[in-house]
Design an enzyme around this catalytic site. Structure first.
Site, mmCIF file in Angstrom:
data_model
loop_
_atom_site.group_PDB
_atom_site.id
_atom_site.type_symbol
_atom_site.label_atom_id
_atom_site.label_comp_id
_atom_site.label_asym_id
_atom_site.label_seq_id
_atom_site.Cartn_x
_atom_site.Cartn_y
_atom_site.Cartn_z
ATOM 1 N N SER A 1 18.501 103.310 15.058
ATOM 2 C CA SER A 1 19.256 102.050 15.053
ATOM 3 C C SER A 1 20.698 102.235 14.574
ATOM 4 O O SER A 1 21.487 102.892 15.238
ATOM 5 C CB SER A 1 18.506 100.987 14.244
ATOM 6 O OG SER A 1 18.233 101.431 12.932
ATOM 7 N N HIS A 2 21.030 101.700 13.414
ATOM 8 C CA HIS A 2 22.427 101.654 12.974
ATOM 9 C C HIS A 2 22.852 102.875 12.165
ATOM 10 O O HIS A 2 24.002 102.942 11.713
ATOM 11 C CB HIS A 2 22.630 100.406 12.105
ATOM 12 C CG HIS A 2 21.771 100.402 10.880
ATOM 13 N ND1 HIS A 2 20.446 100.017 10.920
ATOM 14 C CD2 HIS A 2 22.022 100.761 9.604
ATOM 15 C CE1 HIS A 2 19.928 100.123 9.699
ATOM 16 N NE2 HIS A 2 20.863 100.573 8.884
#
Length: 213
Positions: A150-151
Site C-alpha cells: 500500500s502506502h
C-alpha cells in the site's frame, strides 16, 4: 563487541549455502565480506513478523525481510491451516499490485499452494485490494492472498491474507495461521510446487471475475 550472536551467525550461515539460491547466498556473503554487522543484525535478529493482517517488510535476503523464502514460509503456514480445516478444495485467490517483485511473490505463493494440492485462482494483471476481496467471495474460495505494501516506501512489499468472507483475517483464524507459520522451522517443511503440480492446481483467470466486479 559483535552484534552477531551465535544464533544470528547460525542463521547467516544457513542463508549462505544451499538450498538457498545463488543470488541470496551471494547477497549475504557480500555483506559478510564488507563486515556490515549492523545490516546483518537487522536482517537476521528476528523472523519477519506475520501479524493479524499478514506481513510487510523491506525486500532483501534475510529472515527479517520480504523475499521468496519468507513468503514461502508464510504460505506454507496458511496451507497447513486450510488443510487442517478441510478447506483446501475451495482454493485460494491470488492477486498483486504494481510494486517491484509483487508478481514474483504472488507466483511464489501460488507455487507453494499448488505443492500442497490446493487450487489457486491466479490473476495475471495488477489489481487493487477491493478486487481481491470481491474475488474471494465471488469464487467461493477458502482464502485470498494479495501482494501489496500500500502506502509504504518503494523498498517495501507486503503479504495480506483474506479469509472466505473477503475480509482480512480475524480471530480466531489470525492467531491460528500465525501459529502454523511459526511452527515451520526449516525450508524442508515447505512444499515447493513442481511444474506438474502447478499445471494441475493453478488456474490463470480470465476477465470474467473482473466483469462481475
Amino acid at each position: 563487541m559483535s552484534l552477531l550472536s551465535p544464533s544470528i551467525l547460525t542463521k547467516i550461515q544457513e542463508w549462505s549455502q544451499e538450498p538457498y539460491d545463488s543470488e541470496t547466498c551471494s547477497e549475504i556473503k557480500n555483506l559478510l565480506s564488507q563486515q556490515k554487522e549492523s545490516e546483518l543484525y537487522d536482517r537476521f535478529y528476528r523472523d519477519l513478523e506475520f501479524g493479524t493482517g499478514g506481513m510487510r517488510g523491506v525486500m532483501a535476503a534475510g529472515t527479517n525481510r520480504m523475499n521468496r523464502y519468507t513468503v514461502s514460509k508464510a504460505t506454507q503456514g496458511l496451507a497447513n491451516y486450510l488443510k487442517e480445516l478441510g478447506m483446501q478444495k475451495k482454493g485460494v485467490a491470488i492477486a498483486y499490485d504494481s510494486r517491484n517483485q509483487s508478481r514474483f511473490f504472488a507466483e511464489t505463493a501460488a507455487g507453494v499452494l499448488a505443492g500442497n494440492g490446493i487450487a489457486v485462482y491466479f490473476f495475471e494483471e495488477p489489481h487493487p485490494t477491493p478486487f481481491l476481496s470481491f474475488a474471494v467471495r465471488h469464487l467461493k474460495a477458502a482464502a485470498g492472498i494479495l501482494i501489496t505494501a500500500s502506502h509504504n516506501p518503494p523498498e517495501y512489499n507486503g503479504y495480506k491474507v483474506f479469509f472466505e468472507d473477503g475480509g482480512q483475517i480475524l480471530p480466531p483464524h489470525d492467531a491460528n495461521i500465525i501459529a502454523h507459520v511459526e511452527k515451520i522451522a526449516s525450508l524442508s517443511e515447505v512444499f515447493w510446487g513442481s511444474p506438474e503440480e502447478k499445471q494441475k492446481h493453478l488456474q490463470i483467470m480470465d476477465d470474467s471475475t473482473e466483469q462481475a466486479y
